[in-house]
Design a protein around this motif. Structure first.
Motif, PDB file in Angstrom:
ATOM      1  N   PHE A   1       0.743  -1.185   0.156  1.00 43.17           N
ATOM      2  CA  PHE A   1      -0.006   0.001  -0.032  1.00 43.17           C
ATOM      3  C   PHE A   1       0.774   1.533  -0.021  1.00 43.17           C
ATOM      4  O   PHE A   1       0.498   2.094  -0.631  1.00 43.17           O
ATOM      5  CB  PHE A   1      -1.005  -0.110   1.098  1.00 43.17           C
ATOM      6  N   LEU A   2       2.121   1.240   0.734  1.00 40.78           N
ATOM      7  CA  LEU A   2       3.024   2.365   0.832  1.00 40.78           C
ATOM      8  C   LEU A   2       3.696   2.543  -0.489  1.00 40.78           C
ATOM      9  O   LEU A   2       4.267   3.464  -0.827  1.00 40.78           O
ATOM     10  CB  LEU A   2       3.936   1.977   1.997  1.00 40.78           C
ATOM     11  N   GLU A   3       3.701   1.591  -1.473  1.00 41.31           N
ATOM     12  CA  GLU A   3       4.443   1.694  -2.795  1.00 41.31           C
ATOM     13  C   GLU A   3       3.734   2.947  -3.939  1.00 41.31           C
ATOM     14  O   GLU A   3       4.549   3.611  -4.210  1.00 41.31           O
ATOM     15  CB  GLU A   3       4.571   0.534  -3.556  1.00 41.31           C
ATOM     16  N   PRO A   4       2.450   2.890  -4.040  1.00 47.54           N
ATOM     17  CA  PRO A   4       1.437   1.988  -3.843  1.00 47.54           C
ATOM     18  C   PRO A   4       1.310   1.080  -5.068  1.00 47.54           C
ATOM     19  O   PRO A   4       1.495   1.216  -6.007  1.00 47.54           O
ATOM     20  CB  PRO A   4       0.281   2.835  -3.704  1.00 47.54           C
TER      21      PRO A   4
ATOM     22  N   TYR B   1      -1.786  -1.427  -5.697  1.00 46.32           N
ATOM     23  CA  TYR B   1      -3.104  -2.026  -5.171  1.00 46.32           C
ATOM     24  C   TYR B   1      -3.268  -3.105  -5.661  1.00 46.32           C
ATOM     25  O   TYR B   1      -4.014  -4.360  -5.301  1.00 46.32           O
ATOM     26  CB  TYR B   1      -4.163  -0.886  -5.627  1.00 46.32           C
TER      27      TYR B   1
ATOM     28  N   LEU C   1      -9.912   0.432  -2.874  1.00 45.39           N
ATOM     29  CA  LEU C   1      -8.417   0.845  -3.350  1.00 45.39           C
ATOM     30  C   LEU C   1      -8.448   1.459  -4.740  1.00 45.39           C
ATOM     31  O   LEU C   1      -7.825   2.632  -5.252  1.00 45.39           O
ATOM     32  CB  LEU C   1      -7.684  -0.481  -3.537  1.00 45.39           C
TER      33      LEU C   1
ATOM     34  N   GLU D   1      -7.188   5.184  -5.628  1.00 44.41           N
ATOM     35  CA  GLU D   1      -6.396   5.303  -6.608  1.00 44.41           C
ATOM     36  C   GLU D   1      -6.904   6.550  -7.910  1.00 44.41           C
ATOM     37  O   GLU D   1      -6.189   7.376  -8.126  1.00 44.41           O
ATOM     38  CB  GLU D   1      -6.249   4.103  -7.601  1.00 44.41           C
TER      39      GLU D   1
END
Length: 205
Positions: free
Chosen positions: A154-157, A159, A197, A201
């Motif tokens: 999720f931190l990259e993000p 999805y 998600l 996005e």
């Protein structure tokens, strides 16, 4: 003789799937490769190289005693966590951090995570196969391992990676003996999470 025939059938199926995948990839990328790289076969050649390497590794590993993977499963899972952490401190592109550059090629930690999840849950289900009907041996480890991986993705993000690894986790645990009701709950939660998600996005875009 039976083992050889079995392996032969596996190789044939894998090569058929590989060929179909290469054709689809070339069909989708040849125009883009021509306009951006000046060579319609640019991505096809690169993919063929990795395909040959992959088939070679598959052949070698077919003679490997897979029971020895029990010992390295937790280690590979830890390595996947490390790669997912490393990618977060590297420079990204347009706010996305998904690749670790290694010179001639890049590594996508989410792909390592997919393999690690499959391997670890295979190890776990094999070890506790007679207890997988209990939530503490199926649902709880699933939440811990998948949840921690999903947080890093999720931190990259990334999805789509979260959804794929979520499905892999639920299916692996179900095959390993998790109760059917938890399969339905897990897939339902993944579907709802995917919707949220995607909405998140869209807002970011």
């Amino acid at each position: 003789l039976v083992r050889s025939r079995g392996l032969g059938d596996v190789y044939k199926r894998q090569l058929v799937l590989l060929t179909i995948g290469m054709i689809m990839m070339f069909s989708a990328s040849y125009a883009y490769a021509y306009y951006n790289q000046g060579d319609s076969y640019y991505y096809l050649v690169r993919q063929l190289i990795f395909a040959v390497i992959g088939v070679g590794i598959m052949f070698v590993l077919s003679f490997f005693n897979y029971n020895k993977l029990h010992k390295v499963a937790p280690v590979i899972l830890a390595i996947s966590y490390l790669c997912l952490l490393v990618v977060l401190v590297l420079p990204g592109s347009e706010g996305v951090k998904r690749w670790i550059p290694l010179g001639i090629f890049n590594i996508q930690p989410s792909e390592i995570a997919k393999f690690a999840i499959i391997l670890f849950f295979s190890h776990w289900c094999s070890k506790y196969y007679n207890k997988m009907q209990f939530a503490r041996y199926s649902v709880l480890p699933g939440i811990i391992v998948f949840g921690s991986t999903a947080l890093l993705l999720f931190l990259e993000p990334h999805y789509s990676g979260i959804v794929i690894i979520g499905i892999l986790s639920v299916v692996m645990l179900y095959i390993g003996g998790m109760q059917t009701k938890y399969l339905g709950i897990g897939l339902g939660l993944i579907a709802v999470s995917y919707t949220h998600l995607r909405a998140h996005e869209t807002v970011l875009d």
